[in-house]
Design an enzyme around this catalytic site. Sequence first.
Site, short mmCIF file in Angstrom:
data_model
loop_
_atom_site.label_atom_id
_atom_site.label_comp_id
_atom_site.label_asym_id
_atom_site.label_seq_id
_atom_site.Cartn_x
_atom_site.Cartn_y
_atom_site.Cartn_z
CG HIS A 23 0.26 3.65 4.14
ND1 HIS A 23 -0.57 2.56 4.12
CD2 HIS A 23 1.06 3.49 5.22
CE1 HIS A 23 -0.30 1.77 5.15
NE2 HIS A 23 0.69 2.31 5.82
CB CYS A 66 -0.92 0.03 1.23
SG CYS A 66 -2.14 -1.29 1.30
#
Length: 494
Positions: A136, A80
């Site tokens: 993120h 991610c």
Amino acid sequence: MNKQLLNISMIIMLFTLCGANTLQAKSTKDMNVLFIAIDDLNDWIGCFEGNPQIKTPNFDKFNANGGMVMFDAHCSSTVCGPSRSSLLTGKHCYKTGVYGNKTNLKDAPKTKDVLTIPEYFSKHGYHSLSMGKIFHKHGTAVAGKLDHGEWAFDEWHKASGYAAPINKQRPANGIKPLDHERGYHRTGFDWGATQGNDETKMKDYNTVKWASEQFNTRDFDGKPFFMALGISQPHLPWYVPQKYFDMYPLDEIDLPKTLANDRDDIISDKGKPLYALSTTWERFEKADKHKEVVQAYMANVSFVDDCLGVLLEGLNKSKYADNTIVILWGDHGWHLGEKQRYGKTLLWQESARVPMMIKVPGVTPKSKRCNGVVNLIDMYPTLADLCGLPPYSENDGRSFAELVHNPDMTWDKPTLTTYGMGNHRIYDGRYSYIIYKGGEELYDHKTDPMEWTNQARNPEFASIKKRLHAFVPKTNEPTSPINKFDGNKKPKKK
């Protein structure tokens, strides 16, 4: 006289055509952008044909209405944090040192001053706004504060909403982790039906509902908008209302194909196996719960599909329906049993390939699938190109705006995916070449789409391996500063 009149008529016609082209260019330049990020979504979508049992009517409707499927899209990293940092800055991980979830791009010397996509659009006259996960999240120097990337937008709103699973015990699925399991999946790999059987209490639903309201109540100060929306599911844990689980009866589920000795031909230069059995696979194999895993993931994808329906219905009913570019993407793939593995990371096809769809009003055809090889890192220059913005010199990606206008053209330049420092995958639409310290893999997707046979040591593939190896980065930036704080947990207040 007639000849003179004819010449004048031709001149008038030429000016008219030029004017029409100018208006078309201006219209494209003024288009809004709806930028939709979906966490941990793989190709299990009807129009992507990843799983024939999946039910995603709103994804399929979007495709039927001009949301072109980019069928061969890949991520720049299979985790991610680095995937999002890379696509948002337009820079490859090997050039920035942002290789993992614990590196904040704002702490990395090579990215801290780079303009991210929303900042670049804002700089060029757009109103940027966001809700949901785009960057993120990371901890900050301020106790109790998280960095969600809010600094990148003119307007940022915190997503809210939660529905707890009916079962109050953890894990809610009743399957305890194995003693030797470690990491996030040890406690985070969970699923269950939520209380109330009502999706309207959930964060993702609230996010798309908010966006729908923006389309129908605002003019964004007369500016074109760049709206970034983050949908969290199907990221673990998989907590959604029971009605989504009911869509997939266990006795009707077909599991992905696996090969018992799949990893036997993936060995190091010293002849030792490079991959151990996935501990999550081992847990659910021992519990005989593979169908439950697949059911839970599909339930979450169908929930996401409902959220997408709410979002697109709001856009389609607004005045922005015909002048908004919609681009939808998943940040990386996700294994659901393939290669006897659950989860992301590594560099196999199921981790590296991502869903991507794009609609440009008046340009992308209905019910279209484009087979050009593209990468998430290409979105930055592509969106700038489509909206008439000047190229950004920091971009490593390649604009595929030309491909959007001509989706049947050949577009197969090899693309790069990185997982950690020095580990790379080069893919050209047919062959996948993976290289890391101590080992190599090579797969021919035409004859081996499941990547069951490693051809890296096969002399018949030597020339192919050599050709793809030329695209492997010669140098790799050292890992940038690590934030010891885990972005998946709230920081402790002092």
